[in-house]
Design an enzyme around this catalytic site. Structure first.
Site, PDB file in Angstrom:
ATOM      1  N   ASN A 213       0.887  -1.228   0.026  1.00  0.00           N
ATOM      2  CA  ASN A 213      -0.207   0.234  -0.055  1.00  0.00           C
ATOM      3  C   ASN A 213       0.712   1.291   0.011  1.00  0.00           C
ATOM      4  OD1 ASN A 213      -1.478  -2.167   2.061  1.00  0.00           O
ATOM      5  ND2 ASN A 213      -2.552  -1.496   0.069  1.00  0.00           N
TER       6      ASN A 213
ATOM      7  N   TYR B  18       3.326   3.321  -2.410  1.00  0.00           N
ATOM      8  CA  TYR B  18       3.644   3.534  -4.170  1.00  0.00           C
ATOM      9  C   TYR B  18       5.260   3.456  -4.017  1.00  0.00           C
ATOM     10  CZ  TYR B  18      -0.761   5.346  -5.487  1.00  0.00           C
ATOM     11  OH  TYR B  18      -2.171   5.081  -6.033  1.00  0.00           O
TER      12      TYR B  18
ATOM     13  N   VAL C  74       1.827   7.009   0.657  1.00  0.00           N
ATOM     14  CA  VAL C  74       1.229   6.093   1.205  1.00  0.00           C
ATOM     15  C   VAL C  74      -0.222   6.361   0.790  1.00  0.00           C
ATOM     16  CG1 VAL C  74      -0.122   5.700   3.490  1.00  0.00           C
ATOM     17  CG2 VAL C  74       2.242   6.563   3.484  1.00  0.00           C
ATOM     18  N   CYS C  75      -0.796   5.030   0.321  1.00  0.00           N
ATOM     19  CA  CYS C  75      -2.168   5.070  -0.268  1.00  0.00           C
ATOM     20  C   CYS C  75      -3.124   4.285   0.738  1.00  0.00           C
ATOM     21  CB  CYS C  75      -2.140   4.137  -1.493  1.00  0.00           C
ATOM     22  SG  CYS C  75      -3.555   3.956  -2.302  1.00  0.00           S
ATOM     23  N   ILE C  76      -3.973   5.187   1.715  1.00  0.00           N
ATOM     24  CA  ILE C  76      -4.798   4.145   2.508  1.00  0.00           C
ATOM     25  C   ILE C  76      -5.972   5.202   2.573  1.00  0.00           C
ATOM     26  CG2 ILE C  76      -3.410   2.989   4.324  1.00  0.00           C
ATOM     27  CD1 ILE C  76      -3.376   5.403   5.987  1.00  0.00           C
TER      28      ILE C  76
END
Lengths: 590, 205
Positions: free
Chosen positions: B120, B122, B127-129
């Site tokens: 999660n 990249y 951060v991709c949440i």
């Protein structure tokens, strides 16, 4: 004087705001029809009233809504739900939004399981959060401490200060229509933010935006309403599904199909229309053309069109490759040996061996299909532009020329209505005619009988329309430019009004025939059915007319309708006795 | 004479009153015209300062936070300690949190500066949440509103979410597809890469 009424109805353009329901014709003396006697009059109005599936005046199953109407309906629905469920109006509004503005769905869901509905929608009955200290509250966003008067809560009780609420709601409103479903900021809480809070907490500008979204939601989320697709038009249409056609015409005079929101395309169905539109826009037709009329340069592969001339091709610079169009071999290989420069026998030989057959065949087929398509497309497109022109002419007529004509011919404007009606008829007919070409394109090639019948009806309708258009466009000019009243004007009136009604009949037949899938003909019996078909079509429209006078006239021979007129066998026009050929269609009197 | 003074005093009071009145109305005008930027930014910086103070006074287990540059309250530097009993145990991962001017109405973005291998995150460290996704992204997805950004989130709740992301990757919607595939299919390779990251992060200290 029924005809006036009927012709009026036939033209949906102004039928909405006009007073044709009110029987206005009673008051207005329609002198121009006195040229016809009752019989002839009777003749022209047939086909309009009695048939429930009538093409011209279906029962109006739609309502045009102005913004005020939309608001009114929305308010009414909200009030109804609020009253039935005994909940506040803001809560009713939230419920309706969740159930796509369907009052019955709200009622059903609510009475089936109120608790569940309240939970999903976010209308909590009691607070889920109680403040430990009632005098000092901490805003859940900025963590500042406020007295209770500075704190707002949704039905859940989570406390936030005015400014944090304002920021939260404002951000959501500026993000789009999602703001209509706004919930309490607490992640674990689903309480809805209602309109009262919004009005209390945000700027006037945001309030207005929210209001707009709410209004739009009423139209866009509701299955029974749609916006008029005409550019710039702000009306919406409420449509009651049921029998009848999908054609809807807005107050802005734009007609469209409710089902597919393309422009009105009766009698052609939506599927055909979308196929046709796709075909028109698709690159595939261009590809077909390139395929049919060009070959790639054997060296650089750019497509080359050969527009006659010899077989010696020279590709454009920088390629400059010289080759033979027939065999695509290099020109340098050609000479006496290969059968001369200009008749390549390498090609002939190869063709005999079957090397070129495949591609040639494909090229040939593409060329045929392209020609076929071009045939229909050209006619479709020219009727389209003709209609645009007619619309402009109609406008010109209504705004300027009628007045002018009224002056030159010393006629009251009410007496010139027949001209507007003729133009309205032209506009409508162009529309129908246009779509019949899309219909024709998709009519199965092998159903010869249907095809012939269709082409017959279309041809009749088209030539009728051409006569009408010609008359309304050209012959009117004489009177428009004349210096004073012309004694021929009454004849012109008779002719134009007659043509209008004759053309209308033709188109009614056409529309009716296409709408029942040309079922009057079986697919094989071409020649015989052609005659019966037209007889049926003509006969049926007559049989229903009459309004109590009830004479059935299905005879195809020309008859004397009274002492002074005879009716044409082909177009039914009532000609003066002295005429030896029909004044409308030039059919010789029999 | 006394009369006179009284009148003067009244006049003075009146003038003073006008002055005060003018001041306050000017202020409202100012606020209205500059409403969005000035007030939003100040609201954001006040809130961030408050959170910074709180975190200094009451540090939370698992991470430490400070400013990248003392003069800019909108850029935070966070060090996240790899949660125990996970692959990331023992690592010290640095990240930058950048807050927008309209915080808390829009979420900050978080980017790891330490190398980290995670489904999660990249490849460039972002951060991709879901809680860092703006609420308006999916107008019809209101049923998921609880998972998206809302203004009640704080630096603390964001970092705690990131820590829980480290403990349990979500390979349904990966930001780093390679890492997600590895995590699913070749767990050993995945472990190796993560331990390398952990070691690197320790060396950087």
């Amino acid at each position: 004087m029924d005809s006036e009424d009927d012709m009026h109805d036939a033209n949906d353009l102004d039928s909405l705001d006009d007073d044709f329901y009110s029987g206005e014709t009673e008051d207005a003396p329609m002198d121009y029809y006195t040229d016809y006697d009752d019989d002839a009059d009777d003749y022209f109005d047939d086909g309009d009233d009695s048939d429930p599936a009538d093409s011209r005046r279906p029962e109006q199953n739609f309502t045009i809504l102005k913004e005020s109407d939309i608001r009114q309906r929305q308010e009414d629905d909200i009030s109804r739900v609020a009253a039935v469920l005994s909940i506040p109006r803001v809560a009713a509004s939230i419920l309706l939004r969740h159930y796509n503005w369907s009052v019955s769905k709200v009622n059903d869901a609510w009475f089936a399981d109120e608790e569940q509905v309240r939970k999903t929608v976010g209308l909590l009955e009691k607070k889920v959060y109680e403040n430990p200290d009632a005098n000092e509250l901490t805003c859940g966003i900025c963590f500042e401490v406020y007295p209770p008067s500075k704190i707002q809560t949704a039905s859940c009780g989570h406390p936030y200060c005015f400014s944090c609420w304002g920021g939260y709601i404002g951000t959501s409103i500026n993000d789009g229509p999602g703001c209509l479903m706004l919930r309490c900021p607490d992640p674990s809480c689903g309480a809805a933010v209602d309109q009262d809070m919004i009005n209390l907490l945000v700027s006037a500008e945001d309030k207005e935006k929210y209001d707009r979204y709410l209004l739009r939601s009423y139209i866009e989320d509701n299955k029974k309403t749609k916006w008029c697709p005409a550019p710039g038009c702000e009306h919406a249409v409420n449509f009651d599904a049921g029998s009848g056609s999908y054609d809807v015409s807005c107050l802005c005079s734009y007609s469209f199909c409710w089902n597919c929101t393309e422009e009105a395309h009766r009698p052609v169905d939506c599927g055909t229309v979308s196929k046709w539109i796709l075909k028109n826009s698709a690159e595939s037709e261009n590809m077909n053309w390139i395929l049919a009329n060009s070959k790639p340069c054997p060296k650089c592969k750019r497509p080359i069109e050969k527009n006659q001339g010899c077989m010696h091709m020279t590709c454009t610079p920088p390629c400059k490759f010289e080759f033979c169009w027939l065999c695509l071999g290099a020109w340098t290989d050609h000479g006496e040996r290969t059968g001369g420069f200009y008749a390549c026998n390498r090609y002939e030989a190869a063709k005999q061996e079957g090397v070129y057959d495949e591609t040639e065949k494909r090229r040939e087929m593409a060329k045929n299909s392209l020609e076929r398509y071009t045939h229909y497309y050209e006619r479709w497109a020219s009727n389209q532009s003709s209609r645009q022109k007619a619309l402009a002419d109609l406008h010109q007529m209504q705004t300027i020329n009628i007045e002018k004509l009224s002056d030159t011919q010393c006629q009251p404007e009410s007496q010139l209505k027949f001209i507007t009606e003729a133009w309205l008829q032209i506009v409508e007919c162009r529309r129908v005619l246009k779509w019949t070409y899309a219909y024709g394109f998709y009519l199965a090639e092998h159903e010869q009988g249907k095809k012939q019948f269709f082409e017959y009806l279309q041809g009749e309708a088209e030539s009728g329309l051409e006569r009408l258009h010609q008359c309304a466009e050209k012959e009117l000019q004489v009177f428009l430019n004349g210096d004073g009243p012309s004694k021929d004007f009454n004849d012109f009136r008779t002719k134009l009004a007659g043509l209008t009604s004759v053309t209308r009949n033709y188109f009614e037949n056409l529309v009716r025939a296409l709408e029942n899938g040309l079922c009057d003909v079986d697919s094989n019996g071409a020649a015989s059915s052609k005659a019966t078909g037209s007889k049926n079509a003509a006969g049926s429209s007559k049989g229903r007319g009459g309004r109590g006078k009830g004479t059935i006239r299905a005879s195809m021979s020309s008859r004397i309708t009274d002492d002074n007129h005879w009716s044409c066998e082909q177009c039914t026009y009532a000609n003066v006795r002295s005429a030896t050929a029909c004044q409308m269609c030039n059919q010789p009197r029999r | 004479m006394i009369q006179r003074i009284k009148v003067w005093a009244l006049e003075l009071l009146f003038l003073f009153g006008l002055f005060v009145h003018n001041l306050s109305s000017n202020q409202t005008l100012f606020q209205l015209s500059k409403l969005s930027f000035a007030s939003m930014a100040s609201q954001a910086s006040l809130l961030l300062q408050k959170q910074l103070k709180d975190l200094c006074k009451h540090p939370v287990d698992g991470f430490s936070a400070g400013l990248v540059d003392e003069t800019n309250i909108f850029e935070w530097s966070v060090t996240i300690i790899g949660p125990p009993d996970t692959l990331y145990e023992g690592g010290f991962f640095n990240a930058i949190m950048s807050f927008p001017q309209n915080y808390p109405n829009s979420p900050p973005s978080v980017k790891f500066t330490s190398e980290i291998w995670h489904p999660n995150v990249y490849p460039d460290g972002r951060v991709c949440i879901s809680i860092l996704h703006p609420p308006g992204e999916d107008p019809n997805g209101y049923e998921l509103a609880s998972e998206r950004w809302t203004p009640v989130h704080t630096v603390e709740s964001i970092v705690l979410s990131i820590i829980s992301m480290l403990s349990g990757p979500n390979d349904e919607s990966p930001a780093n597809v390679e890492a997600a595939k590895e995590w699913r299919d070749r767990r050993d390779d995945f472990k190796k890469k993560v331990s390398r990251c952990v070691r690197k992060s320790q060396e950087m200290l």
